[in-house]
Design a protein around this motif. Structure first.
Motif, PDB file in Angstrom:
ATOM      1  N   ARG A 299     -30.227  28.089 -19.699  1.00 48.93           N
ATOM      2  CA  ARG A 299     -29.095  27.646 -21.581  1.00 48.93           C
ATOM      3  C   ARG A 299     -28.533  26.989 -21.695  1.00 48.93           C
ATOM      4  O   ARG A 299     -28.535  25.845 -22.696  1.00 48.93           O
ATOM      5  N   GLN A 300     -27.652  26.049 -20.448  1.00 52.46           N
ATOM      6  CA  GLN A 300     -27.008  25.110 -20.620  1.00 52.46           C
ATOM      7  C   GLN A 300     -28.074  23.822 -20.948  1.00 52.46           C
ATOM      8  O   GLN A 300     -27.436  23.189 -21.839  1.00 52.46           O
ATOM      9  N   LEU A 301     -28.809  23.614 -20.199  1.00 50.96           N
ATOM     10  CA  LEU A 301     -30.129  22.191 -20.372  1.00 50.96           C
ATOM     11  C   LEU A 301     -30.879  22.209 -22.089  1.00 50.96           C
ATOM     12  O   LEU A 301     -29.670  21.708 -22.258  1.00 50.96           O
ATOM     13  N   VAL A 302     -31.313  23.547 -22.510  1.00 52.54           N
ATOM     14  CA  VAL A 302     -31.395  23.807 -23.725  1.00 52.54           C
ATOM     15  C   VAL A 302     -30.329  22.835 -24.853  1.00 52.54           C
ATOM     16  O   VAL A 302     -29.948  22.437 -25.657  1.00 52.54           O
ATOM     17  N   ARG A 303     -28.987  23.423 -24.309  1.00 49.03           N
ATOM     18  CA  ARG A 303     -27.414  23.346 -25.103  1.00 49.03           C
ATOM     19  C   ARG A 303     -27.549  21.810 -25.204  1.00 49.03           C
ATOM     20  O   ARG A 303     -27.136  21.260 -25.575  1.00 49.03           O
ATOM     21  N   ALA A 304     -27.749  21.548 -23.699  1.00 49.71           N
ATOM     22  CA  ALA A 304     -27.275  19.751 -23.508  1.00 49.71           C
ATOM     23  C   ALA A 304     -28.494  19.178 -24.946  1.00 49.71           C
ATOM     24  O   ALA A 304     -27.746  18.043 -25.309  1.00 49.71           O
ATOM     25  N   LYS A 305     -29.136  19.557 -24.401  1.00 47.30           N
ATOM     26  CA  LYS A 305     -30.942  18.879 -24.611  1.00 47.30           C
ATOM     27  C   LYS A 305     -30.272  19.087 -26.601  1.00 47.30           C
ATOM     28  O   LYS A 305     -30.806  17.364 -27.350  1.00 47.30           O
ATOM     29  N   ARG A 306     -29.894  20.085 -26.599  1.00 47.03           N
ATOM     30  CA  ARG A 306     -29.857  19.644 -28.257  1.00 47.03           C
ATOM     31  C   ARG A 306     -28.374  19.354 -28.949  1.00 47.03           C
ATOM     32  O   ARG A 306     -29.082  18.335 -29.650  1.00 47.03           O
ATOM     33  N   HIS A 307     -27.896  18.750 -27.919  1.00 50.63           N
ATOM     34  CA  HIS A 307     -26.721  17.625 -28.649  1.00 50.63           C
ATOM     35  C   HIS A 307     -26.724  16.670 -28.655  1.00 50.63           C
ATOM     36  O   HIS A 307     -26.597  15.734 -29.060  1.00 50.63           O
TER      37      HIS A 307
END
Lengths: 764, 764
Positions: A299-307
């Motif tokens: 979940r955190q990876l996906v969030r960071a990726k979008r950022h």
């Protein structure tokens, strides 16, 4: 490590300046494109590095990520680790100044890499990151240890290279060790739960041991080697612990069972509770924690990726007049993608653009831009329509009747079945005694047949398509057959010239012959799916390999210091010490009797092999040193078998469940839809027909010019579905189904001042 | 078995006549109530028997389901199975006419039970059911076998009791063997997938064996006992198969490893692929199939359950005037529930009614009625407020200052900690040498302390509440302490009277002493949750126990015929045959050297213990007979270890995941809501305070009259949450989250002519 975790998990909100600064520039500068490509590439590979946004830092960062520097770094890490082969106790002895010199060189390389990294990211970030601190500490300690060791050796004192235990930490803490760090975090997170189950498990072992002491200790029973049976409490605890690993079953039970069959019940209950139930509970706890934790990380990876992608969009975006949201032009987009993936074909890039810009506006908005990172991770196979070289050379001959017949024969299903049969006959011949000249000569026949098969296929199929990157089995076949041919020729030449046969070359010939048989598996659809899943989890197994390497290395270093030269192996069969492995305490023991002398910690290779054996069955031999040495073996068992092997099993289970259950992602679907819309799709039915390889029919259809495919486009795409470029992508896929997209949306909005709507991929 | 499956899965649409016939009767006849109670009880226990609806058949069916007849049946099945102990080759020899007589009696009982069953269900259903046919065939074959055996024995010929292999089939095919049949179906469903993985696995073993033959066979290596190493292909295949079970690791590797460490790589790669990856894949495949299949079965069970309940509703319903749907009156409902669960307290029944009829109408509709089956499966603990007997006898003394102080002390947390410490000290004393008179006498002190603890608790807590059904640890403590007291007294009496100590009694004393220590686990919250999960999966483990029993029995019978008396165990230590287990072919083998002589198939007890050993590590000794005997061992390994143990692990994993993830069901919630609405709830905070047992505080609060609880109701309820009466209920719970209620709705509607709306439990 909690600092490191933070810095890896929480994406920063920098780069806002660029967003504002660059609005309104019609053509982007090279610096901007570089910066955007850095963001996109970081997003694609899920790197979480907070790069300094100055042009100099970006240039340095691009250099930092160059594959050559990475390979160099790993080469030096491996060199550093493999120094253990040459250091005391050595497999290949080398003067200590030589190993020290090489180690110094390694240290220099690591320092240079770290200095490079320090230039790339902001200074305060650098010092807040625990993995940098860890590397610096390891480097300094190693240097101190080397100086002390050198001084002591110069003064002829006995010295200990204790810093060798620290070496694997470098593997964990380099920037590229993300997967490994994640595996370690996964273990650390599971530890508290494992700990409580372990306490209960140990309580059970202790209670059973007490019962065994009371029931069996006073009966005067003897073990096979005549020592008293079950009289010492600590010995019983250890024996019963080993029984859990099934290593000493049924030996440990036999004296009691021989005395009365009632005691067998005691051992059966023990094995049921401790081996079957508790070990399953360990797996359940590890698996459950692994899943829970991985989901959170993903979940955190996906969030960071979008950022990262939003920031890249900020750099690239241009205003589009009143009332319209800003967007990215195709020109800028193209340049960034070209920077990120220089090897991508123009056609492939255009396909991706048309998926993103599906309304054909020449501009794409934020939502469409953000999915670029995921699009880049979908492996698209580009099929180019090329005529066969023979067709170009001599079209009339290649299109003649016999030639066409040959092509049709080779493409026929029977051709595959014929060669599968040949492989099976070959297997029987390999099994027979090759001293028989008939059998020995048959090898030439089989080699010729295999070579003929490859040549025929090359005649029919376009060579570049035949040897394209995805045609694993074609590569496999060709390499194996050609190597076998070379090795067999060399072998025969040596044999006929001097009558001398090299054992090594013969071994290679044998191995190659047997490996050839594996190809038969590919002909059966059911097997292919299982094998594909296994191949797909391959990269992740590499991560576990590194994890095991780190743990083994530490245990090998400690083990070598503790148990070095306690057990000796002698090559000489007449050596009287061979009977007790060079250690009088082993005289008459099962260890010596079973000829286990080579299972020792005398050098790093023996140590590694011994540790593998201990992973499989842990006897925990401790006769030669003190009984407390068993702590070493028990610790190893807990860490490797109970924790790491269970995490490995959990991973394999999860990977197979994903195979069984998951459908294609939305993005996959939209990409496929686009491909079929553009009528560039490779038809699925065609793929199923041919058994040799899915690609060959296509290449043939397009390439030979025989199948009247002139109305077909010269370029076709196919999604290598469910195949992923990176391990991260596979992991993300595993938990995609469970991830709630709305969950990020809110958080993203909060952090992005509301200017970022959650991209709903299904709407594309 | 497919017939049987169908008849178990598809509920019938009979009983419609009753529905129409009974409409309008204000008070239901006994026959109707009986029929309704049969439906409800079948729904509650998920029985899928299509009972004949005639009053006589219903009466017979109630008798058929009587617990005594079931216990009797299982007693005779066990008796039949245990005949193997007395038959040739016997543990306890008995003349063959005696065992034949007993077996005849067993056959009679089974026939009677089957005849009873035939009377209960319609004739055509009876003959369509494969399990009835199976029982009849088994009974007939057994009879035939007995006659042949008797005749042959009378003629002094050698005879074989081959029908013994069929005996476990009775266990599977009796009406009560639902769980076991489901487990077998689960295995059968997983078989095709397992088969393909197994083929691939065997292919891998064969390829590795071929490579081993080519690489190692020609080097002239020797095993420890001097025989040539890796020269026979079939031997290699078997050795490498055994290596997968880790039984012969590292022995099988040592000769090659001693020759060169490069060969260790071969074995490491082999173990990685075959032991770690393939075994994980087996688990993944079994687990995945198990889950998928169980989900489908549960869906069908839920559907069948609802049908039964709808039919019961049809019997009981009464019209309620114009425009209103028919309903069931409280009087009829009460009578049915009383018939289904005679042991249920009136208060509990009223609670259930008030949950069903939550608008207090005196009538309940179909939706509310259908959930009765689930309500009955929720275990509700009824707490009755009773004054302590001592309080009734002498209130002034019991309420005096010292008495109150004593009560407060016993209820204090420190009391629990004190006794935990005493247990730990006791553990140390048990571990010390009991020949020391100080230690021996200390046992009396500990016994007195434990007895004092129980008496003190009985003084403080109301005895009936203290010994209520759910207070596992109170029962455990009391039984263990009292038995230990009795055994210790007997032991001392025997010792002081004649100086003679009975080994058996001493053993019992020791076991009881050690078991006492287990109680300490209950004091730690973390341990309690793990142990509770383990206890909860207990009943399901019984099913696996039966499964294992069936498989073991068959293998034991076959093994006894094949390998009987090949290996002999001699009690006499001076027996010269002891050195080679009575078989010259074992002279000098590891088998004889390690004193494994008692691992044989000479009688049924030895066979079972040997099969347990083979489950743990499968060596597959085949020296004494032909090499093909190994097929027996490999088959056993595939069936028990690869299939059954993996299903067992899958079950444990799933049970733990359910523990970790599932919330309470809607029905649970609505029942709890009702309890708290009625202000009859036991407060949760109170429960947490007391560490000895959740119930005790409450009982005390209500019972001693000291806590000024006069304003509290005299009756309280507590849901023994997540505890289930039946294994089915646990399994249903496992998959409840995945079951889509709308899915049934459509099917139910279709089958029920649309007169049954799907009950949405959350709306209650």
């Amino acid at each position: 490590m909690s600092e490191e975790e933070k810095s890896e998990k929480i994406p920063e909100s920098e780069g806002g300046e660029e967003e504002i600064k660059n609005r309104g520039n019609p053509e982007k500068s090279t610096e901007d494109l570089d910066l955007a490509s850095v963001y996109v590439s970081d997003a694609q590979y899920n790197r979480n590095i907070c790069v300094d946004t100055s042009p100099r830092a970006v240039k340095l960062y691009l250099l930092y990520n160059h594959w050559f520097l990475k390979v160099l770094l790993y080469f030096f890490i491996l060199l550093d680790l493999s120094l253990a082969v040459f250091e005391e106790p050595a497999v290949l002895p080398v003067p200590s100044w030589a190993t020290m010199l090489v180690e110094l060189l390694c240290l220099l390389v690591f320092t240079a890499r770290l200095a490079h990294y320090a230039k790339v990211i902001p200074r305060d970030k650098f010092w807040k990151d625990a993995k940098n601190i860890c590397i610096i500490v390891v480097l300094m300690l190693t240097l101190v240890d080397m100086i002390i060791y050198g001084a002591l050796r110069a003064a002829d004192c006995s010295a200990l290279r204790w810093s060798r235990v620290l070496r694997p930490l470098l593997l964990v803490n380099v920037t590229e060790g993300r997967q490994l760090r994640r595996a370690f975090r996964s273990i650390r997170n599971a530890l508290p739960q494992i700990f409580y189950v372990f306490l209960l498990f140990m309580f059970s072992v202790l209670i059973f041991s007490l019962m065994a002491l009371k029931l069996l200790g006073k009966r005067g029973l003897k073990t096979i080697d005549g020592s008293p049976y079950f009289t010492n409490y600590l010995e019983i605890v250890f024996d019963l612990y080993v029984l859990v690993t099934t290593a000493n079953s049924p030996d440990i039970m036999m004296p009691a069972y021989n005395s009365s069959f009632v005691f067998a019940i005691f051992f059966i209950v023990y094995i049921l509770i401790n081996t079957y139930i508790f070990m399953s509970v360990f797996l359940a706890v590890v698996y459950n924690n692994y899943k829970k934790h991985l989901k959170e990380e993903m979940r955190q990876l996906v969030r960071a990726k979008r950022h990262k992608m939003v920031r890249a969009f900020g750099v690239l975006q241009e205003p589009r007049g009143e009332g319209l949201e800003p967007g990215v032009t195709q020109a800028n987009w193209n340049q960034v993608v070209r920077l990120v993936r220089p090897d991508m074909s123009n056609a492939h890039r255009e396909l991706l653009w048309s998926v993103s810009d599906n309304k054909n506006q020449g501009f794409i908005g934020k939502v469409a831009f953000v999915q670029l990172a995921d699009l880049l991770n979908i492996e698209v196979i580009t099929l180019k329509s090329r005529p066969h070289p023979l067709y170009r050379l001599c079209p009339t001959l290649y299109l003649s009747g016999p030639s066409r017949l040959l092509c049709r024969l080779v493409q026929h299903r029977a051709f595959v079945i014929l060669f599968d049969l040949i492989i099976l006959v070959n297997a029987v011949f390999i099994g027979l005694d090759e001293d028989n000249p008939m059998i020995a000569n048959s090898e030439w026949v089989f080699l010729a047949l295999y070579l003929l098969e490859i040549l025929l296929k090359l005649y029919v199929f376009e060579p570049r398509a035949f040897f394209s990157r995805h045609n694993f089995w074609n590569w496999f076949d060709t390499i194996i057959v050609v190597s076998a041919l070379i090795a067999t020729v060399i072998n025969s030449a040596m044999k006929s010239s001097g009558g001398y046969t090299s054992r090594q070359i013969l071994d290679i010939v044998f191995v190659l012959r047997v490996l050839r048989l594996i190809r038969v598996v590919d002909s059966i659809q059911r097997f292919r799916t299982i094998i594909n899943t296994m191949i797909r989890i391959g990269p992740a197994i590499l991560t576990f390999g590194q994890l095991i390497l780190v743990v083994y290395y530490v245990f090998a270093m400690v083990g070598m210091e503790l148990f070095k030269d306690k057990v000796k192996f002698s090559e000489d069969p007449d050596d009287p010490e061979k009977l007790f492995c060079g250690n009088p305490r082993l005289r008459g023991t099962a260890f010596a009797h079973l000829n286990y002398c080579k299972n020792n910690f005398n050098n790093v290779v023996s140590s590694f092999i011994l540790l593998v054996e201990l992973t499989v069955v842990n006897h925990g031999f401790a006769i030669v040193t003190h009984a407390s040495a068993r702590i070493f073996f028990v610790l190893f068992h807990i860490l490797v078998v109970i924790v790491i092997i269970n995490i490995f099993v959990a991973f394999v289970l999860e990977a197979f469940f994903v195979e069984y259950s998951l459908e294609k992602s939305d993005l996959h679907t939209s990409l496929e839809k686009k491909i079929s819309e553009l009528e560039l799709a490779v038809e699925q039915e065609k793929l199923q027909e041919n058994l040799v390889n899915a690609m060959e029919t296509i290449d043939n259809d397009l390439g030979t010019g025989q199948s009247a495919a002139s109305n077909k486009p010269t370029l076709m795409f196919k999604i290598a579905s469910k195949r992923y470029r990176t391990v991260d992508a596979l992991l993300q896929r595993m938990f995609e189904a469970d991830l709630d997209p709305d969950d990020f949306a809110e958080n993203d909005d909060a952090q992005d001042d509301g200017n970022f709507t959650n991209p709903s991929f299904s709407s594309v």
